[in-house]
Design a protein around this motif. Structure first.
Motif, short mmCIF file in Angstrom:
data_model
loop_
_atom_site.label_atom_id
_atom_site.label_comp_id
_atom_site.label_asym_id
_atom_site.label_seq_id
_atom_site.Cartn_x
_atom_site.Cartn_y
_atom_site.Cartn_z
N GLU A 175 2.47 1.64 -3.41
CA GLU A 175 1.50 2.13 -4.40
C GLU A 175 1.23 3.62 -4.22
OE1 GLU A 175 -2.00 -0.30 -4.16
OE2 GLU A 175 -0.87 -2.16 -4.50
N LYS A 176 1.07 4.04 -2.96
CA LYS A 176 0.78 5.45 -2.70
C LYS A 176 1.93 6.33 -3.15
CE LYS A 176 -0.71 8.78 0.75
NZ LYS A 176 -1.09 9.04 2.16
N SER A 177 3.17 5.86 -2.96
CA SER A 177 4.33 6.66 -3.34
C SER A 177 4.40 6.89 -4.85
CB SER A 177 5.62 5.99 -2.86
OG SER A 177 5.90 4.80 -3.62
N SER B 272 0.43 7.90 7.75
CA SER B 272 0.40 8.76 6.56
C SER B 272 -0.52 8.21 5.47
CB SER B 272 1.81 8.94 6.01
OG SER B 272 2.26 7.76 5.34
N LEU B 273 -0.84 6.91 5.54
CA LEU B 273 -1.69 6.30 4.51
C LEU B 273 -3.16 6.66 4.70
CD1 LEU B 273 -0.09 2.71 4.35
CD2 LEU B 273 0.32 4.66 2.82
N ASN B 274 -3.52 7.13 5.92
CA ASN B 274 -4.91 7.51 6.22
C ASN B 274 -5.90 6.40 5.90
OD1 ASN B 274 -4.32 10.20 7.12
ND2 ASN B 274 -4.02 10.79 4.97
N LEU B 275 -5.56 5.18 6.31
CA LEU B 275 -6.43 4.05 6.07
C LEU B 275 -7.62 4.09 7.03
CD1 LEU B 275 -3.68 1.32 5.71
CD2 LEU B 275 -4.96 2.40 3.86
N VAL C 76 0.84 -1.21 0.00
CA VAL C 76 0.00 0.00 0.00
C VAL C 76 0.88 1.25 0.00
CG1 VAL C 76 -1.67 1.35 1.32
CG2 VAL C 76 -1.99 -1.10 1.08
N ALA C 77 1.91 1.25 0.87
CA ALA C 77 2.81 2.41 0.92
C ALA C 77 3.54 2.59 -0.41
CB ALA C 77 3.82 2.22 2.05
N GLY D 74 1.46 6.76 -6.81
CA GLY D 74 0.17 7.24 -7.29
C GLY D 74 -0.63 6.19 -8.05
N ARG E 1 -3.04 2.35 -7.73
CA ARG E 1 -3.91 1.68 -6.77
C ARG E 1 -4.30 0.30 -7.28
NH1 ARG E 1 -9.23 0.87 -6.28
NH2 ARG E 1 -9.66 2.11 -8.15
#
Length: 319
Positions: free
Chosen positions: A167-169, A311-314, A164-165, A171, A173
């Motif tokens: 993927e977020k880095s 920081s992922l705001n899950l 997840v981290a 952009g 999903r």
């Protein structure tokens, strides 16, 4: 013999029998995942070797709730050294970020026994997919948003949080589908219900060897000896590592001498060359150390991953 002497004689025999029965009770290692997964296989190797050396040990699986079920069970167990839990940074660290309320206190309810193993997170995919490594998967995800179904052994497990981290880095999903351990997720891969899977080499190795799965990338500084052809993330241009460290923890009030005895027995197995060879054959790297070593490693992991997960705001998981 008078009645008084007879009574105390019977009482003494009963106490001796009770003590003997207590000694016969096996040490139980509780695994927070379903049977048949990678950590389960490794801990069964460890339990078998401990048993051979005279410390009868069994494995009990208590999957569910991203290790909450197993952690709560062991936190409330008798602190006599006969109930341990396979712990990791998710159970003792990032669960505090991901859950509104936990039935156990990761800081107060456990005592460190020993680290037992290490391996990196990997991403595996079905071999018929149109991408053969993690860079090609990233390109595919960008061109086809939401088209990739990604499994994990649990939402709060590092082999989900690290992807997840990552993927977020970048952009991108994927559609995350959590399972209660490696075994059900592997079955979902085999039935084409998911496309890729964040996991370890242990559970996926048989299916890599059979040609059903491919390692898309290794989240470590070096390639895995079991699959030397699989590139690391760094080789593909992504400076991203996610080690999976496995520990054994006991209920908090377990006496220090009991913890020391357990630690000694475990570490004697972990450095045995024959055991190391068997462990590496299934993709595990045995690593032990003192309880203090375990605490340092775990605290370092928590210090790294808790801020990342925040920081992922899950969404928070309720209890």
């Amino acid at each position: 013999m008078n009645r008084r002497r007879l009574f105390f004689g019977i009482l003494g025999i009963t106490s001796m029998v009770g003590a003997a029965m207590a000694q016969q009770q096996p040490t139980k290692i509780v695994v927070p995942f379903a049977a048949g997964g990678g950590t389960d296989a490794y801990l069964r190797l460890l339990a078998d070797e401990l048993t051979k050396r005279g410390a009868r040990t069994i494995v009990e699986n208590k999957p569910g709730g991203s290790a909450v079920v197993a952690a709560d069970y062991v936190a409330k167990a008798r602190p006599d050294g006969q109930t341990l839990v396979m712990s990791f940074v998710g159970m003792l660290g990032t669960n505090t970020v991901l859950f509104d309320k936990l039935p156990y206190d990761p800081q107060k309810d456990f005592t460190a026994v020993s680290q037992v193993a290490y391996q990196p997170t990997i991403i595996v995919g079905r071999t018929e997919l149109p991408y053969k490594n993690i860079k090609e998967m990233v390109d595919y995800a960008r061109a086809n948003p939401g088209a990739i179904n990604r499994g994990s052994p649990g939402a709060a497990i590092l082999s989900n949080l690290a992807p997840v981290a990552f993927e977020k880095s970048l952009g991108i999903r994927t559609n995350h589908i959590p399972f209660n351990g490696d075994a059900p997720a592997i079955q979902a891969m085999l039935s084409n219900s998911i496309d890729v899977y964040g996991t370890s080499i242990t559970s996926s190795l048989p299916h890599i060897k059979s040609g059903k799965f491919r390692v898309l990338g290794v989240m470590d500084a070096r390639r895995l000896p079991q699959v030397p052809e699989a590139p690391t993330f760094k080789e593909l241009g992504y400076d991203f590592e996610a080690p999976l460290r496995y520990y054994l923890s006991a209920p908090a009030a377990t006496p220090r001498d009991v913890v020391a005895r357990l630690n000694k027995s475990i570490n004697e197995v972990i450095v045995d060359p024959a055991f190391v060879e068997r462990a590496r054959a299934i993709g595990m790297e045995p690593q032990g150390g003192s309880p203090e070593d375990m605490e340092r490693l775990l605290n370092a992991e928590i210090a790294r991953w808790n801020p990342i997960v925040k920081s992922l705001n899950l969404p928070k998981a309720g209890q």
